[in-house]
Design an enzyme around this catalytic site. Structure first.
Site, PDB file in Angstrom:
ATOM      1  N   SER A   8       0.850  -1.189   0.000  1.00 45.79           N
ATOM      2  CA  SER A   8       0.000   0.000   0.000  1.00 45.79           C
ATOM      3  C   SER A   8       0.885   1.238   0.000  1.00 45.79           C
ATOM      4  CB  SER A   8      -0.897   0.010   1.238  1.00 45.79           C
ATOM      5  OG  SER A   8      -1.434   1.313   1.382  1.00 45.79           O
ATOM      6  N   HIS A  33      -1.225  -1.217  -4.398  1.00 41.08           N
ATOM      7  CA  HIS A  33      -2.485  -0.903  -3.722  1.00 41.08           C
ATOM      8  C   HIS A  33      -2.549   0.595  -3.441  1.00 41.08           C
ATOM      9  CE1 HIS A  33      -5.985  -1.991  -1.219  1.00 41.08           C
ATOM     10  NE2 HIS A  33      -5.545  -1.069  -0.365  1.00 41.08           N
ATOM     11  N   ASP A  35      -4.704   3.632  -1.892  1.00 42.97           N
ATOM     12  CA  ASP A  35      -5.773   3.940  -0.944  1.00 42.97           C
ATOM     13  C   ASP A  35      -6.326   5.336  -1.191  1.00 42.97           C
ATOM     14  OD1 ASP A  35      -6.032   1.622   0.768  1.00 42.97           O
ATOM     15  OD2 ASP A  35      -3.973   2.046   1.390  1.00 42.97           O
ATOM     16  N   MET A  37      -8.861   8.067  -0.165  1.00 45.13           N
ATOM     17  CA  MET A  37      -9.712   8.466   0.965  1.00 45.13           C
ATOM     18  C   MET A  37     -10.227   9.882   0.738  1.00 45.13           C
ATOM     19  SD  MET A  37      -7.509   7.030   4.171  1.00 45.13           S
ATOM     20  CE  MET A  37      -6.641   5.448   4.100  1.00 45.13           C
ATOM     21  N   HIS A  66      -8.381   1.171  -4.201  1.00 41.67           N
ATOM     22  CA  HIS A  66      -9.299   0.907  -3.081  1.00 41.67           C
ATOM     23  C   HIS A  66      -9.991   2.226  -2.739  1.00 41.67           C
ATOM     24  CE1 HIS A  66      -9.511  -0.161   1.530  1.00 41.67           C
ATOM     25  NE2 HIS A  66     -10.698  -0.030   0.988  1.00 41.67           N
ATOM     26  N   MET A  68     -12.146   4.470  -0.776  1.00 42.84           N
ATOM     27  CA  MET A  68     -12.817   4.714   0.506  1.00 42.84           C
ATOM     28  C   MET A  68     -13.493   6.076   0.391  1.00 42.84           C
ATOM     29  SD  MET A  68      -9.760   3.243   2.876  1.00 42.84           S
ATOM     30  CE  MET A  68      -8.602   3.271   1.521  1.00 42.84           C
ATOM     31  N   MET A 142     -11.642  -6.155   4.902  1.00 42.17           N
ATOM     32  CA  MET A 142     -10.859  -5.235   5.749  1.00 42.17           C
ATOM     33  C   MET A 142     -10.584  -5.919   7.084  1.00 42.17           C
ATOM     34  SD  MET A 142     -10.226  -2.546   4.010  1.00 42.17           S
ATOM     35  CE  MET A 142      -9.304  -1.712   5.306  1.00 42.17           C
ATOM     36  N   GLY A 147      -8.936   3.872   7.075  1.00 42.94           N
ATOM     37  CA  GLY A 147      -8.609   5.266   7.376  1.00 42.94           C
ATOM     38  C   GLY A 147      -7.140   5.499   7.651  1.00 42.94           C
ATOM     39  N   GLY A 149      -3.020   3.660   8.104  1.00 47.27           N
ATOM     40  CA  GLY A 149      -2.079   2.547   8.073  1.00 47.27           C
ATOM     41  C   GLY A 149      -1.566   2.282   9.484  1.00 47.27           C
ATOM     42  N   ASP A 181      -6.761  -6.587   3.914  1.00 49.74           N
ATOM     43  CA  ASP A 181      -6.133  -5.261   4.031  1.00 49.74           C
ATOM     44  C   ASP A 181      -6.194  -4.762   5.464  1.00 49.74           C
ATOM     45  OD1 ASP A 181      -5.187  -2.701   3.594  1.00 49.74           O
ATOM     46  OD2 ASP A 181      -6.893  -2.046   2.372  1.00 49.74           O
ATOM     47  N   GLY A 182      -5.011  -4.547   6.042  1.00 46.86           N
ATOM     48  CA  GLY A 182      -4.931  -3.926   7.359  1.00 46.86           C
ATOM     49  C   GLY A 182      -4.205  -4.778   8.378  1.00 46.86           C
ATOM     50  N   SER A 204       2.652  -0.648   6.221  1.00 50.63           N
ATOM     51  CA  SER A 204       3.769  -0.435   7.147  1.00 50.63           C
ATOM     52  C   SER A 204       4.729  -1.618   7.183  1.00 50.63           C
ATOM     53  CB  SER A 204       3.246  -0.099   8.543  1.00 50.63           C
ATOM     54  OG  SER A 204       2.191  -0.948   8.900  1.00 50.63           O
TER      55      SER A 204
HETATM   56  C1  DX5 Z   1      -6.356   1.383   5.572  1.00 50.94           C
HETATM   57  C2  DX5 Z   1      -5.880   1.126   4.170  1.00 50.94           C
HETATM   58  C3  DX5 Z   1      -4.787   0.139   4.099  1.00 50.94           C
HETATM   59  C4  DX5 Z   1      -3.513   0.538   4.794  1.00 50.94           C
HETATM   60  C5  DX5 Z   1      -2.827  -0.702   5.257  1.00 50.94           C
HETATM   61  O1  DX5 Z   1      -7.496   2.141   5.524  1.00 50.94           O
HETATM   62  O2  DX5 Z   1      -6.946   0.632   3.383  1.00 50.94           O
HETATM   63  O3  DX5 Z   1      -4.518  -0.249   2.759  1.00 50.94           O
HETATM   64  O4  DX5 Z   1      -2.649   1.279   3.983  1.00 50.94           O
HETATM   65  O5  DX5 Z   1      -1.732  -0.357   6.019  1.00 50.94           O
HETATM   66  P1  DX5 Z   1      -1.038  -1.373   7.035  1.00 50.94           P
HETATM   67  O6  DX5 Z   1      -0.554  -2.531   6.231  1.00 50.94           O
HETATM   68  O7  DX5 Z   1       0.052  -0.571   7.632  1.00 50.94           O
HETATM   69  O8  DX5 Z   1      -2.092  -1.783   8.025  1.00 50.94           O
HETATM   70 ZN    ZN Z   2      -6.459  -0.267   1.359  1.00 51.35          ZN
END
Ligand code: DX5
Ligand code: ZN
Length: 221
Positions: A8, A33, A35, A37, A66, A68, A142, A147, A149, A181-182, A204
Site C-alpha cells: 500500500s 495498492h 488507498d 480516501m 481501493h 474509501m 478489511m 482510514g 495505516g 487489508d490492514g 507499514s
Molecule cells: C487502511 C488502508 C490500508 C492501509 C494498510 O485504511 O486501506 O490499505 O494502507 O496499512 P497497514 O498494512 O500498515 O495496516
Molecule cells: Zn487499502
C-alpha cells in the site's frame, strides 16, 4: 493458489512516490495498492485519480484502487481513465445510497473494461456481499477499520475470510481473488493465507522494513 503481495503506497513518502513505486516493483510486488480516501467516508484525505495517472507510466504492475469514498460511482470514470486495473468499492458506502447502487457501480466499472471488487468493513457480515460474488473479480476483507495505516490486525476477520473462500467455491469461482487489508505482517501472513486469502495488502510491514525484497518474499512464502 498464487499468493500476490500488494504494497500500500499509503505508507510511502508522498513527495517521492515515483521512486517508491519503482522500488516496490523491483522488490517483487505483484500489485500496487492505492488507498483513495475522501475525508468523509473516512476522516483523512489521501489522493485521487491524478496520482494513479502519474504513476501509471512508471510501472507494469496492476494498479489496485481501493476507493474509501462516499459516492464511488461518480469516481469510476476518472480512475478508469487514469489506468486503474481493478477498482474496489465499499459495500457500506453503496448500501447507504440505495439497494441497487453497489451492483450498478460494479457494472459501471466492468463497462469501462476494468476489473471490479467489493470491500467489507470488519463489523459487516461477509454474507452481505454474497449476492455480488458472481459479478466481482475480487473480494476485499478489511482486517482493520479503514482510514489509517499501521493499525493492529483484527483476528475475528479470519472467520470472514474462510466464509468468503467457501462461498467462492460454492458459486463456482474457487480461484476468485480474496484480498485482505490492514495490519498484515510477517507474524500473521501465514494464518491469513491458510484462511483462504491470496492477495495480501501490506503498508507499514513493507515500507518500514529495512529489506523490502526480503519482506515481500517472506510474506509470499
Ligand atoms: C487502511 C488502508 C490500508 C492501509 C494498510 O485504511 O486501506 O490499505 O494502507 O496499512 P497497514 O498494512 O500498515 O495496516
Ligand atoms: Zn487499502
Amino acid at each position: 493458489m498464487k499468493i500476490k503481495i500488494a504494497p500500500s503506497i499509503l505508507s510511502a513518502d508522498f513527495a517521492n512516490m515515483g521512486a517508491a513505486v519503482k522500488k516496490i516493483e523491483e522488490c517483487g510486488a505483484d500489485l500496487i495498492h492505492c488507498d483513495i480516501m475522501d475525508g468523509s467516508f473516512v476522516e483523512p484525505i489521501t489522493f485521487g485519480s491524478q496520482m494513479l495517472k502519474n504513476i501509471r507510466p512508471l510501472t507494469k504492475l496492476p494498479l489496485d484502487a481501493h476507493l474509501m469514498v462516499e459516492h464511488p460511482k461518480t469516481q469510476i470514470k476518472f480512475f478508469a481513465e487514469a489506468g486503474a486495473d481493478i477498482i474496489t468499492v465499499h459495500y457500506e458506502a453503496c448500501a447507504k445510497i440505495s439497494e441497487s447502487y453497489l451492483e450498478e457501480t460494479l457494472r459501471l466499472i466492468k463497462s469501462c473494461g476494468v476489473k471490479c471488487g467489493v470491500v467489507v468493513n470488519p463489523d459487516v457480515p461477509v454474507e452481505n456481499i454474497f449476492p455480488v460474488f458472481p459479478l466481482v473479480d475480487m473480494v476485499l476483507i478489511m482486517s482493520v477499520y479503514p482510514g489509517y495505516g499501521g493499525q493492529k490486525f483484527i483476528p475475528e476477520t479470519l472467520e470472514k475470510i474462510k466464509k468468503a473462500r467457501e462461498y467462492a467455491q460454492v458459486t463456482g469461482k474457487p480461484d476468485m481473488d480474496i484480498e485482505v487489508d490492514g495490519g498484515v505482517s510477517l507474524d500473521n501472513a501465514q494464518i491469513i493465507k491458510s484462511a483462504g486469502a491470496n492477495v495480501l495488502v501490506a503498508g507499514s510491514a513493507i515500507f518500514n522494513s529495512t529489506d523490502m525484497q526480503k519482506t515481500i518474499a517472506e510474506l509470499k512464502r
